[in-house]
Structures are given as structure tokens and as C-alpha cells.
Design a protein around this motif. Structure first.
Motif, PDB file in Angstrom:
ATOM      1  N   ARG A 114      53.041 -11.045  45.189  1.00 54.78           N
ATOM      2  CA  ARG A 114      52.141 -10.246  46.035  1.00 54.78           C
ATOM      3  C   ARG A 114      51.882  -8.872  45.416  1.00 54.78           C
ATOM      4  NH1 ARG A 114      55.473 -12.025  50.570  1.00 54.78           N
ATOM      5  NH2 ARG A 114      54.520 -13.903  51.397  1.00 54.78           N
ATOM      6  N   ARG A 115      52.888  -8.353  44.706  1.00 51.05           N
ATOM      7  CA  ARG A 115      52.710  -7.029  44.099  1.00 51.05           C
ATOM      8  C   ARG A 115      51.679  -7.063  42.969  1.00 51.05           C
ATOM      9  NH1 ARG A 115      58.239  -6.387  45.419  1.00 51.05           N
ATOM     10  NH2 ARG A 115      59.027  -7.137  43.429  1.00 51.05           N
ATOM     11  N   ASP A 159      61.776  -8.790  51.915  1.00 54.25           N
ATOM     12  CA  ASP A 159      62.358  -8.695  53.262  1.00 54.25           C
ATOM     13  C   ASP A 159      63.396  -7.576  53.332  1.00 54.25           C
ATOM     14  OD1 ASP A 159      60.789 -10.754  53.992  1.00 54.25           O
ATOM     15  OD2 ASP A 159      62.394 -12.203  54.327  1.00 54.25           O
ATOM     16  N   LEU A 219      51.264   3.289  49.548  1.00 51.16           N
ATOM     17  CA  LEU A 219      52.196   2.248  50.029  1.00 51.16           C
ATOM     18  C   LEU A 219      52.626   1.251  48.935  1.00 51.16           C
ATOM     19  CD1 LEU A 219      53.470   1.875  52.794  1.00 51.16           C
ATOM     20  CD2 LEU A 219      51.698   0.216  53.337  1.00 51.16           C
ATOM     21  N   PRO A 220      51.685   0.662  48.167  1.00 49.78           N
ATOM     22  CA  PRO A 220      52.124  -0.314  47.149  1.00 49.78           C
ATOM     23  C   PRO A 220      53.043   0.304  46.094  1.00 49.78           C
ATOM     24  CG  PRO A 220      49.759  -0.468  47.521  1.00 49.78           C
ATOM     25  CD  PRO A 220      50.225   0.772  48.225  1.00 49.78           C
ATOM     26  N   LEU A 261      53.531  -3.874  54.831  1.00 51.98           N
ATOM     27  CA  LEU A 261      54.532  -3.835  53.760  1.00 51.98           C
ATOM     28  C   LEU A 261      54.678  -5.202  53.103  1.00 51.98           C
ATOM     29  CD1 LEU A 261      57.232  -1.617  55.497  1.00 51.98           C
ATOM     30  CD2 LEU A 261      55.858  -1.017  53.491  1.00 51.98           C
ATOM     31  N   HIS A 262      54.699  -6.213  53.958  1.00 52.95           N
ATOM     32  CA  HIS A 262      54.825  -7.578  53.474  1.00 52.95           C
ATOM     33  C   HIS A 262      53.694  -7.913  52.494  1.00 52.95           C
ATOM     34  CE1 HIS A 262      56.126 -11.713  54.032  1.00 52.95           C
ATOM     35  NE2 HIS A 262      54.865 -12.058  54.115  1.00 52.95           N
ATOM     36  N   LEU A 312      61.391 -11.887  60.407  1.00 61.75           N
ATOM     37  CA  LEU A 312      60.469 -11.947  59.254  1.00 61.75           C
ATOM     38  C   LEU A 312      60.331 -13.382  58.755  1.00 61.75           C
ATOM     39  CD1 LEU A 312      61.587  -8.769  57.243  1.00 61.75           C
ATOM     40  CD2 LEU A 312      59.544  -9.044  58.630  1.00 61.75           C
ATOM     41  N   PHE A 366      63.525  -4.770  51.892  1.00 60.73           N
ATOM     42  CA  PHE A 366      62.899  -3.439  52.009  1.00 60.73           C
ATOM     43  C   PHE A 366      62.527  -3.171  53.468  1.00 60.73           C
ATOM     44  CE2 PHE A 366      59.412  -0.451  51.964  1.00 60.73           C
ATOM     45  CZ  PHE A 366      59.688   0.422  50.925  1.00 60.73           C
ATOM     46  N   ARG A 403      55.013   2.916  46.579  1.00 62.90           N
ATOM     47  CA  ARG A 403      56.303   3.215  47.240  1.00 62.90           C
ATOM     48  C   ARG A 403      57.159   1.952  47.295  1.00 62.90           C
ATOM     49  NH1 ARG A 403      55.822   6.797  52.667  1.00 62.90           N
ATOM     50  NH2 ARG A 403      58.047   6.795  53.108  1.00 62.90           N
ATOM     51  N   VAL A 404      56.499   0.842  47.615  1.00 63.52           N
ATOM     52  CA  VAL A 404      57.223  -0.433  47.677  1.00 63.52           C
ATOM     53  C   VAL A 404      57.737  -0.812  46.284  1.00 63.52           C
ATOM     54  CG1 VAL A 404      56.847  -2.916  47.979  1.00 63.52           C
ATOM     55  CG2 VAL A 404      56.111  -1.322  49.749  1.00 63.52           C
ATOM     56  N   ARG A 452      60.641 -18.252  49.479  1.00 61.20           N
ATOM     57  CA  ARG A 452      59.946 -17.058  49.971  1.00 61.20           C
ATOM     58  C   ARG A 452      60.450 -15.771  49.313  1.00 61.20           C
ATOM     59  NH1 ARG A 452      61.863 -14.376  54.206  1.00 61.20           N
ATOM     60  NH2 ARG A 452      59.845 -13.943  55.131  1.00 61.20           N
ATOM     61  N   LEU A 479      58.103   5.496  56.877  1.00 59.67           N
ATOM     62  CA  LEU A 479      57.250   4.314  57.068  1.00 59.67           C
ATOM     63  C   LEU A 479      57.302   3.805  58.506  1.00 59.67           C
ATOM     64  CD1 LEU A 479      57.930   2.429  53.724  1.00 59.67           C
ATOM     65  CD2 LEU A 479      55.904   3.704  54.397  1.00 59.67           C
ATOM     66  N   PRO A 517      57.284 -11.987  47.061  1.00 58.32           N
ATOM     67  CA  PRO A 517      56.895 -10.571  46.981  1.00 58.32           C
ATOM     68  C   PRO A 517      56.508 -10.127  45.572  1.00 58.32           C
ATOM     69  CG  PRO A 517      58.776 -10.785  48.413  1.00 58.32           C
ATOM     70  CD  PRO A 517      58.543 -12.142  47.803  1.00 58.32           C
ATOM     71  N   HIS A 557      49.948   5.668  61.655  1.00 57.15           N
ATOM     72  CA  HIS A 557      50.776   6.881  61.721  1.00 57.15           C
ATOM     73  C   HIS A 557      50.928   7.543  60.351  1.00 57.15           C
ATOM     74  CE1 HIS A 557      53.522   3.750  60.411  1.00 57.15           C
ATOM     75  NE2 HIS A 557      54.326   4.684  59.977  1.00 57.15           N
ATOM     76  N   LEU A 558      50.369   6.917  59.315  1.00 61.71           N
ATOM     77  CA  LEU A 558      50.478   7.496  57.974  1.00 61.71           C
ATOM     78  C   LEU A 558      49.147   8.117  57.560  1.00 61.71           C
ATOM     79  CD1 LEU A 558      52.442   4.771  55.933  1.00 61.71           C
ATOM     80  CD2 LEU A 558      53.339   6.809  57.047  1.00 61.71           C
ATOM     81  N   VAL A 571      51.803  -5.909  50.751  1.00 66.86           N
ATOM     82  CA  VAL A 571      51.760  -5.174  49.479  1.00 66.86           C
ATOM     83  C   VAL A 571      52.978  -5.515  48.604  1.00 66.86           C
ATOM     84  CG1 VAL A 571      50.351  -3.283  50.353  1.00 66.86           C
ATOM     85  CG2 VAL A 571      52.837  -3.065  50.386  1.00 66.86           C
ATOM     86  N   GLY A 572      53.711  -6.532  49.031  1.00 66.43           N
ATOM     87  CA  GLY A 572      54.763  -7.058  48.166  1.00 66.43           C
ATOM     88  C   GLY A 572      56.158  -6.539  48.430  1.00 66.43           C
ATOM     89  N   ALA A 573      56.366  -5.984  49.635  1.00 63.49           N
ATOM     90  CA  ALA A 573      57.733  -5.527  49.941  1.00 63.49           C
ATOM     91  C   ALA A 573      58.611  -6.737  50.231  1.00 63.49           C
ATOM     92  CB  ALA A 573      57.705  -4.603  51.144  1.00 63.49           C
TER      93      ALA A 573
END
Lengths: 296, 240
Positions: free
Chosen positions: B96-97, A209, B120-121, A202-203, A291, A211, B123-124, B89, A10, B93, B111-112, A205-207
């Protein structure tokens, strides 16, 4: 059936950009390792000297005007050899005492009646040293005067000097570690800034901190690991080279030998690991704070 | 064009809390003027709505509040019945997912590959390529990117990047899908196809909110329209 895919990293590779940072960290590790090796050498030398001093005592036999000095020294040596804890004696004759004075007086010969003290070296069992005052008591009734030097003064001075060197090395290593951490903090801030797109994607899509932080932490751990290994290997080589080049000068000036010895090779994995952990921790704290500032 | 299931209703028929609720929400950036004022509306679960308004009306700010990229200066924003304004906070997340977002500027990682961007979602969420590989290839085929699976975003056209961004937003079957001008860079045929994807997702239960200027697109679906002007939600209209 499609071929299983491998996920791309990543965080993109930054080999070119990381090189200067790697070099700075390696230099800091090199300095830290060199101070550790120097302190270890000083400690080894000091403990060698202390052991030697602890296993010896010197008797100064001061004969009277009428006495035969060499005979008095022989008697003192014989008396002392019977004391528990004394493993052996070495009586130095007048000519041997003269030889000791030669560096200061040159080849000038002293008058025969000059009351030159004779020296008797006692080999002491360090585990079973004669009781305090026992040696002095032995010569209380002797017709000649005996001054007992148990080297305590020297041993104390060496112990203090050795401790000072050690504390100095610890302070130096702590300073260098702090400098390395500060460098990593700046580098991690720059990396987070440069890779803001990755952190943001990443943030969103729900990652969590943790991660995002783990990505930077892993990168800086690897960087620290490489810098630690490179710096410590270079320090070992430098210490070896210094020892080869300046070994005789060091012994002349009573400087500690930097000879690494095989045991000190352990410094390579230890330095690599410590450097990696410091880098990872500094990066983790910096990225976490970054972050939180960016996405409160 | 197929119609979304819950397009005609602004109330939650199931009786559960709406997917999104805004109550007297105001928002300003720093010490600047309010870009959103007294916004109140609900997005019932499973609804399909459009958000429209002139440039600078505050559409993107409103969307940012929904996908939790910003916090309101005042008022209450709740998702799935949970007040997110006062939420720590660390808890965000997980919310957000549950939201998929199609950004106007795509926000693909350069770069991906397309495959890795879309993954990405997942993987997270802790899945690995073995689990999601075939699904992603299938989804990319569906959005017409089956031949660009390994391409990097800089080599894609604007339309292809947009489709990759849409695929990334829907790949995890989010409960809410937010799209900011999702058909701005594609031809009318592809726009209709993508809209059909959104409608299909809505049929499967996803709450959809699309911000768009495209009147033809909005009229092609019989769905309520939230209209923003000068930071205020002026009126609600029906699109068709």
C-alpha cells in the motif's frame, strides 16, 4: 528558513469523552487498592498476633484440694524458668485469676476452697522454642497438675483466617482487574468505531496494524495510568480516614487496622502502572481484533 | 497538454512484471451479486491510463482491489509481479505504501491541518516533520494551497480539499497513482494543472490510473482508456 513544525497527534484529543471512562476506571482501581490495603492490614495484624502467640506459653496449674495454689504456681514458674528457651515467667496469683474471670462472673466472690487454676505465662524465645513435650515432662512428678497451652490452636486459626483474607483480597483484585479490562475493551471498541476515519486513512496509506494499534494503546495506557494514580491515592486517603474514624471500633472487634503506613504508599505507582498496562493490553487486543475484522 | 511517456503501450517494455495485473477477477460484496466479472487487464509499469464507465459500473470496486482495500472473490490480482490475493495481511501495508490514492470523497482527517494530512504517508513511513517540512510546503504551493498550509479541512472548499487529497497521494512519490474523479471539484484551469502533475509524475516513472467521467479531461491526454460497464471490462479505447 521555515520554522520546524511539530506533528499534530494522529488521534484527536477526547478529554471530554474520556472523563466518564477515567472516573469508572479510577473507581475500580480505588476498590482494588482498598481490598489490597485491607488484606495487608489483616496480614499485618495476623502476623503480629502470631508472633505474640509464638513467644508465649501458658501453664494452667491445677492445685490439689490441700495445696496452696499460689505456692504451686510459684514453684511451676521457677521450674519452667530453668528450661532452655524460656526467657521469663509471670505468675498470676489467685486474685489475678479472679480478675480474669470478672467479665464473666461479675464481682461475685468464689469460695476460698474453690480449686481455681493459676496461670503462669512463659515468655518464649521464638528462635529457640523448648522441645515439644519438654515443658510437660518438667511437671510429670509434680504434686499438682499442669496443663500446658502453647497457643498452637490459636496460631493455626489465625494463620488460616489470615490466608483466607489474603486469598479473598487476591480474588477481589483479580475480579476488579477483569472488570476494568472489560470496560476498556468496550471503550476501545467505541474509540475505534468513532475514529474509523483515522484508522482507515492510516490503513490506506500503508500503516501496518501495529502502527494504528500503538496510537490507541498509548491513549489507553495514559488513561489507565491517570485512573490508577487517582484511584490509588483516593484509596490511601479513604483507608487513612477509615482508620482515624474507626480505629478503636476495629480493635474492639479484632478487625484488621486499615492504617496505610508509609510503606503502602508504593501502591500508588504500582497501581498506576498495573492499571496502565491492563488498559493498554485490553486496548491493543481489541483494536487488533477490530482491524482484522474490518480489513481481513 | 504534455503527453505521458508510456501512454501508447499496454505492454511492459522493460520486460518486467506489470505494475498491476488482473486475471479473470470477480468480486462480490458478501452474498450479493458480482459487481465485477472476469476482469483481465495489465497496467504496465510507467503507463498512464484512464478508467471510465457509467455510475455503478464497478469503477470504485476495481480501484479498491488495486489499492488493496478489498480482496477479489475469485481470480488473481498481482502487484509488481506478486500475487496479492493469497498474501498474508501483514505483508499488504508494504504494498500500500507503494500506491498513492486520490479518493472521490477525499478522506482527509478533519482534525489535522492540510500540512499534517499531506504528511500522513511520510509519517507512516517513519519520517519526521524536520525531514519533510519544506517538501510539503513546496508541494502545497504547487497545488495552490500554499496559503492554506495550517487550515483544517472543514474550512476548505471542495476544490481545495481535492487538491490536498492529491498532494497527499503524490507526496511519497508512489510507484502507482490511482485517482478516483480527481478533478471533479475544481475549475478547468486547476483540472489541467492537476492533470499536468499526474503526467509529470508519470514521466518520472509512476504508473497512473485515473477514473473519470470527464470526457474533456480524458481527451486531453493521448492515453488508453479502460471502459467498464455492468462489472465487465468491455473494451479498450484510446482517449485521443
Amino acid at each position: 528558513m521555515t520554522k520546524p513544525r511539530r506533528s499534530a497527534p494522529l488521534l484527536p484529543g477526547e478529554a471530554g469523552r474520556d472523563l466518564p471512562l477515567l472516573a469508572v476506571c479510577a473507581i475500580l482501581v480505588f476498590l482494588a487498592c482498598l481490598s489490597v490495603i485491607g488484606a495487608a492490614g489483616a496480614w499485618r495484624a495476623a502476623s503480629g498476633w502470631s508472633d505474640q502467640l509464638a513467644s508465649e506459653m501458658t501453664l494452667q496449674v491445677l492445685p490439689g484440694e490441700e495445696d496452696d495454689g499460689d505456692e504451686a504456681a510459684r514453684q511451676a514458674g521457677a521450674l519452667a524458668s530453668g528450661l532452655p528457651g524460656v526467657l521469663g515467667t509471670e505468675v498470676r496469683s489467685r486474685s489475678a485469676s479472679m480478675a480474669l474471670l470478672r467479665p464473666w462472673l461479675g464481682n461475685t466472690s468464689l469460695p476460698d476452697d474453690f480449686p481455681l487454676p493459676r496461670l503462669v505465662t512463659l515468655q518464649i524465645d521464638p528462635e529457640n522454642r523448648p522441645a515439644s513435650g519438654a515443658v510437660e515432662a518438667l511437671f510429670a512428678d509434680a504434686p499438682y497438675r499442669v496443663i500446658v497451652d502453647d497457643n498452637r490452636l490459636w496460631a493455626g486459626a489465625i494463620a488460616r483466617a489470615s490466608a483466607t483474607v489474603r486469598y479473598f483480597a487476591i480474588a477481589l483484585v483479580a475480579l476488579v482487574c477483569g472488570a476494568a479490562a472489560a470496560v476498556i475493551v468496550f471503550a476501545a471498541r467505541a474509540a475505534l468505531s468513532m475514529r474509523r476515519d483515522v484508522a482507515e486513512a492510516l490503513h490506506l496509506v500503508g500503516a501496518p496494524d501495529s502502527f494504528i494499534t500503538a496510537l490507541f494503546q498509548k491513549r489507553f495506557f495514559m488513561l489507565g495510568l491517570k485512573a490508577g494514580a487517582a484511584g490509588s491515592v483516593l484509596a490511601l486517603l479513604a483507608a487513612g480516614a477509615l482508620n482515624l474514624a474507626g480505629g478503636s471500633a476495629a480493635s474492639l472487634f479484632f478487625l484488621p487496622s486499615l492504617a496505610p503506613g508509609w510503606g503502602v504508599v508504593i501502591i500508588v505507582p504500582v497501581a498506576a502502572l498495573v492499571s496502565g498496562l491492563i488498559s493498554a493490553l485490553a486496548a491493543r487486543l481489541t483494536v487488533t481484533a477490530g482491524l482484522k475484522t474490518r480489513w481481513p | 497538454m504534455d503527453q505521458p511517456t508510456n501512454a501508447s503501450s499496454l505492454t511492459d517494455e522493460s520486460g518486467s512484471a506489470p505494475a498491476v495485473r488482473f486475471e479473470n477477477v470477480g468480486m462480490r460484496y458478501g452474498r450479493g451479486p458480482e459487481v465485477l466479472s472476469d476482469i483481465s487487464f495489465d497496467l504496465p509499469r510507467g503507463s498512464f491510463q484512464f478508467l471510465t464507465g457509467p455510475s455503478g459500473a464497478g469503477k470504485t470496486s476495481l480501484l479498491r482491489l488495486i489499492y488493496l482495500a478489498e480482496r477479489p472473490s475469485r481470480g488473481l490480482v498481482s502487484l509488481f509481479g506478486e500475487d496479492t490475493t493469497a498474501m498474508e495481511r501483514g505483508a499488504l501495508p508494504a504494498f500500500r505504501r507503494r500506491i498513492g490514492v486520490v479518493f472521490q470523497d477525499f478522506r482527509l482527517l478533519q482534525h489535522l491541518s492540510v500540512f499534517d494530512n499531506v504528511a500522513l504517508p511520510l509519517r507512516v513511513a517513519g519520517q519526521n516533520a524536520r525531514q519533510y517540512g519544506e517538501d510539503i510546503v513546496e508541494l502545497l504551493n504547487w497545488v495552490g494551497l500554499g496559503h492554506r498550509v495550517d487550515a483544517l479541512p472543514p474550512t476548505l472548499s471542495g476544490g481545495e480539499q481535492q487538491r490536498a487529497a492529491i498532494a497527499r497521494a503524490v507526496v511519497s512519490r508512489p510507484e502507482i497513482l490511482i485517482a478516483d474523479e480527481p478533478t471533479g471539484n475544481v475549475d478547468p484551469d486547476m483540472a489541467r494543472r492537476l492533470l499536468r502533475l499526474f503526467v509529470e509524475l508519470n514521466r518520472l516513472g509512476t504508473t497512473v490510473l485515473i477514473a473519470s467521467h470527464d470526457i474533456a479531461l480524458i481527451r486531453s491526454v493521448n492515453a488508453p482508456v479502460l471502459e467498464l460497464a455492468d462489472g465487465k471490462l468491455n473494451r479498450r479505447t484510446r482517449s485521443a
